[in-house]
Scaffold this active site. Structure first.
Site, PDB file in Angstrom:
ATOM      1  N   PRO A   1      -6.638   2.763   4.242  1.00  0.00           N
ATOM      2  CA  PRO A   1      -4.899   3.892   4.859  1.00  0.00           C
ATOM      3  C   PRO A   1      -4.060   3.613   6.219  1.00  0.00           C
ATOM      4  O   PRO A   1      -3.985   3.920   6.211  1.00  0.00           O
ATOM      5  CB  PRO A   1      -5.404   4.941   4.833  1.00  0.00           C
ATOM      6  CG  PRO A   1      -7.825   4.884   5.301  1.00  0.00           C
ATOM      7  CD  PRO A   1      -7.439   3.511   4.158  1.00  0.00           C
TER       8      PRO A   1
ATOM      9  N   LYS B   1       9.304  -2.291   0.633  1.00  0.00           N
ATOM     10  CA  LYS B   1      10.082  -1.968  -0.458  1.00  0.00           C
ATOM     11  C   LYS B   1      11.605  -0.712   0.771  1.00  0.00           C
ATOM     12  O   LYS B   1      10.997   0.263   1.054  1.00  0.00           O
ATOM     13  CB  LYS B   1       9.840  -1.515  -1.768  1.00  0.00           C
ATOM     14  CG  LYS B   1       9.742  -3.305  -2.285  1.00  0.00           C
ATOM     15  CD  LYS B   1       8.747  -2.524  -3.824  1.00  0.00           C
ATOM     16  CE  LYS B   1       7.089  -1.859  -3.342  1.00  0.00           C
ATOM     17  NZ  LYS B   1       6.362  -1.911  -4.720  1.00  0.00           N
TER      18      LYS B   1
ATOM     19  N   ASP C   1       3.213  -5.005   2.288  1.00  0.00           N
ATOM     20  CA  ASP C   1       3.275  -3.910   2.562  1.00  0.00           C
ATOM     21  C   ASP C   1       4.171  -3.302   3.613  1.00  0.00           C
ATOM     22  O   ASP C   1       3.439  -4.047   4.658  1.00  0.00           O
ATOM     23  CB  ASP C   1       2.893  -2.963   1.427  1.00  0.00           C
ATOM     24  CG  ASP C   1       2.922  -3.176   0.104  1.00  0.00           C
ATOM     25  OD1 ASP C   1       3.518  -4.094  -0.045  1.00  0.00           O
ATOM     26  OD2 ASP C   1       2.363  -1.939  -0.285  1.00  0.00           O
TER      27      ASP C   1
ATOM     28  N   MET D   1       3.807  10.267  -1.629  1.00  0.00           N
ATOM     29  CA  MET D   1       4.977  10.573  -1.979  1.00  0.00           C
ATOM     30  C   MET D   1       5.448  12.033  -1.913  1.00  0.00           C
ATOM     31  O   MET D   1       7.275  11.871  -2.042  1.00  0.00           O
ATOM     32  CB  MET D   1       5.583   9.128  -2.807  1.00  0.00           C
ATOM     33  CG  MET D   1       5.183   8.290  -2.207  1.00  0.00           C
ATOM     34  SD  MET D   1       5.587   6.648  -3.648  1.00  0.00           S
ATOM     35  CE  MET D   1       4.273   6.555  -4.256  1.00  0.00           C
TER      36      MET D   1
HETATM   37  N1  SAH Z   1      -1.587   2.889  -2.797  1.00  0.00           N
HETATM   38  C1  SAH Z   1      -1.347   3.142  -1.822  1.00  0.00           C
HETATM   39  C2  SAH Z   1      -0.371   4.614  -2.048  1.00  0.00           C
HETATM   40  C3  SAH Z   1       0.858   3.740  -1.771  1.00  0.00           C
HETATM   41  S1  SAH Z   1       1.840   5.032  -2.734  1.00  0.00           S
HETATM   42  C4  SAH Z   1      -2.938   4.019  -1.548  1.00  0.00           C
HETATM   43  O1  SAH Z   1      -3.820   3.892  -2.169  1.00  0.00           O
HETATM   44  O2  SAH Z   1      -2.860   4.946  -0.113  1.00  0.00           O
HETATM   45  C5  SAH Z   1       2.396   5.400  -0.679  1.00  0.00           C
HETATM   46  C6  SAH Z   1       1.423   6.577  -0.034  1.00  0.00           C
HETATM   47  O3  SAH Z   1       0.248   7.000  -0.065  1.00  0.00           O
HETATM   48  C7  SAH Z   1       2.209   7.073   0.977  1.00  0.00           C
HETATM   49  O4  SAH Z   1       3.733   8.454   0.748  1.00  0.00           O
HETATM   50  C8  SAH Z   1       2.117   8.449   1.596  1.00  0.00           C
HETATM   51  O5  SAH Z   1       2.493   9.634   0.620  1.00  0.00           O
HETATM   52  C9  SAH Z   1       0.551   7.903   1.215  1.00  0.00           C
HETATM   53  N2  SAH Z   1      -0.596   7.485   2.352  1.00  0.00           N
HETATM   54  C10 SAH Z   1      -0.626   6.232   2.324  1.00  0.00           C
HETATM   55  N3  SAH Z   1      -1.178   5.530   3.668  1.00  0.00           N
HETATM   56  C11 SAH Z   1      -1.161   6.631   4.117  1.00  0.00           C
HETATM   57  C12 SAH Z   1      -1.427   7.871   5.483  1.00  0.00           C
HETATM   58  N4  SAH Z   1      -2.522   6.894   6.846  1.00  0.00           N
HETATM   59  N5  SAH Z   1      -2.073   8.625   5.964  1.00  0.00           N
HETATM   60  C13 SAH Z   1      -1.277   9.777   5.275  1.00  0.00           C
HETATM   61  N6  SAH Z   1      -0.597   9.297   4.035  1.00  0.00           N
HETATM   62  C14 SAH Z   1      -0.793   7.660   3.384  1.00  0.00           C
END
Ligand code: SAH
Length: 482
Positions: free
Chosen positions: A232, A277, A255, A390
């Site tokens: 994250p 993206k 990304d 999201m």
């Molecule tokens: N593959 C990623 C998700 C990608 S979709 C995973 O497994 O976490 C992107 C979404 O992930 C963002 O819109 C948000 O909802 C969430 N996200 C990713 N990193 C985050 C973070 N540090 N804090 C809060 N939401 C996060």
């Protein structure tokens, strides 16, 4: 006894102690650790001490070691190759060192470089392969820190590689009698796909690759793609495997969501390419990402495709692998800590709890079309936690639909922005007020929603960053389902 000057470097050596007599003086826990290491090397160990700690006593009863009870006497050294003094009495340790010097027996006094004629290095083991690190007694802590760093960097599969090569050693030597030819052979094999194959447990393919190389064929510098979850944002949440792969990468396609803290851990001369993206332009850029992966892998590079969180959770990792498979490109997947798990942990929200939630669902619903496809009755059921990716843009509609399908308007909701990062914010609200709270606090991407009774525990269990803000009271008009 002479305390030797520190200037000339120590002479490193690896001793074959199989079935050789070694004496350890001292019967406490330090002695026990030394005895364990000696037994691993096949030494015949005698422990001399008035009394033994329980584990050593057990080994003595079982005959794994011999106990010589009593206080140290110089003649204990008469038949041994090596001795280690591990007592907490300086006078005894010195006596062992002096007796060793007189008899030409190598003696190590634990943590006393000046009294020792040999030192035990910090070491890293991977099967038959060992790395030994010494600072010659000058800075043992530095050696230890270095050991820890290397320990993280060196993949466990190096052990299988060493065993594999040892198995084929005779044939390799016979085939390449000259040192130079042998070295070229090893260079080729080690920089080719063989180490990767062993790491992935593909022994048959590894053997086949070696056979090909022995037959004089080209094993090729095949490129490959590793799909890596970067977690994250907090670099501490990377896996060790992810860190190693980042250290070996030639090209990293990452990304936008992957933070600078993680990228800073990549190999210095790896080429970093951001392939973020833009919303609304997914297809064009996804195709470009595919094309980039293919181009670099075909050029024989080690490509890392680095994604936020976990590559298989809302990360299009599946599509990318299907594409690679279609082109016969080798790939591997390294999981990452997905946002739902990380945000929950860093907000103090247990996703399941015996009193509140028996299941958790990870979902996304960023466009209304995808929301229409969801089973709202099931999503509105009690005693479950929803983690929504999201989801901030569609929050108004999302909460209205849940309420319309029976979830209580007072159901706790936590909005976690920038989870696990220093700027993390947690907003504690309810289903009825969530959209309003997100607006009031101007929540930005990336943010994750956690809906369910467990979300209220953030108020009690938070431990990271600023405490949760409590969202505004519900607006007068509770949102209705569209
Ligand atoms: N593959 C990623 C998700 C990608 S979709 C995973 O497994 O976490 C992107 C979404 O992930 C963002 O819109 C948000 O909802 C969430 N996200 C990713 N990193 C985050 C973070 N540090 N804090 C809060 N939401 C996060």
């Amino acid at each position: 006894m002479t305390a030797r000057p520190p200037t000339p470097p120590l002479f490193p050596m690896f001793a074959d102690l199989r079935d050789r007599d070694v004496l350890v003086v001292g019967g406490g826990t330090v002695a026990r650790r030394k005895v364990a290491a000696l037994l691993d090397s096949g030494a015949r160990v005698t422990v001399g001490a008035p009394a033994l700690e329980p584990e050593l006593a057990r080994w003595a009863r079982k005959g794994r070691i011999t106990h010589r009870s009593g206080r140290f006497e110089p003649h204990w050294l008469d038949r041994v190759w090596l001795a280690i003094a591990a007592t907490d009495e300086a006078s005894t340790n010195e006596a062992v060192a002096a007796a060793g010097e007189a008899r030409r027996v190598w003696v190590n006094v634990v943590d006393e470089a000046a009294l020792s004629t040999f030192q035990v290095p910090a070491r890293i083991e991977r099967g038959p392969l060992q790395l030994a690190i010494s600072s010659g007694g000058a800075a043992p802590m530095l050696a230890r820190a270095l050991r820890e760093r290397l320990e993280r960097q060196l993949d466990p599969s190096l052990g299988s590689l060493a065993e594999f090569l040892s198995l084929h050693r005779r044939r390799i030597r016979a085939r390449f009698a000259h040192m130079g030819a042998r070295r070229r052979f090893f260079d080729q094999v080690l920089s080719g796909p063989l180490p990767d194959l062993l790491r992935r447990g593909r022994l048959d393919e590894a053997t086949h690759t070696l056979e090909q190389a022995l037959a004089g064929g080209d094993t090729g510098t095949r490129g490959s793609v590793v799909l890596v979850g970067a977690g994250p944002g907090d670099p501490g949440l990377l896996t060790l495997r992810a860190l190693r792969v980042l250290n070996e990468a030639d090209v990293i396609l990452h990304d936008r969501l992957v933070g600078a803290g993680v990228l800073a851990l990549a190999r210095r001369d790896a080429e970093l390419v951001e392939v973020g993206k833009q919303a609304g332009n997914h297809h064009a850029t996804q195709d470009q990402i595919h094309a980039l992966m293919l181009e670099h892998a075909r050029a024989g590079r080690r490509v890392v495709r680095l994604k936020g969180g976990d590559p298989f959770v809302f990360g299009r990792g599946g599509e990318e692998l299907q594409f690679l498979r279609g082109y016969g490109i080798d790939y591997e997947v390294v999981p990452g800590i997905t946002a739902a798990l990380a945000c929950a942990a860093y907000a103090g929200i247990p996703l399941t709890h015996r009193d509140h939630a028996q299941s958790v669902r990870l979902l996304t619903a960023h466009c209304s079309g995808s929301r229409d496809a969801l089973d709202w009755k099931a999503l509105a059921a009690d005693r479950q936690t929803l983690a929504i990716y999201m989801g901030v843009a569609g929050l108004e509609d999302f909460s209205a639909r849940l309420i319309a399908h029976g979830r209580a308007p007072s159901t706790p909701v936590a909005i976690i922005e920038n989870g696990s990062l220093p700027q993390q914010r947690v907003i504690a609200t309810t289903l009825a007020s969530a959209a309003n709270a997100a607006r009031t606090h101007a929540v930005e991407s990336p943010a994750l929603l956690i809906i369910g009774e467990v979300a209220a525990l953030a108020g009690q269990l938070h431990w990271f960053g600023v405490p949760p803000r409590v969202g505004p009271a519900p607006s007068a008009d509770i949102p209705r389902a569209a």
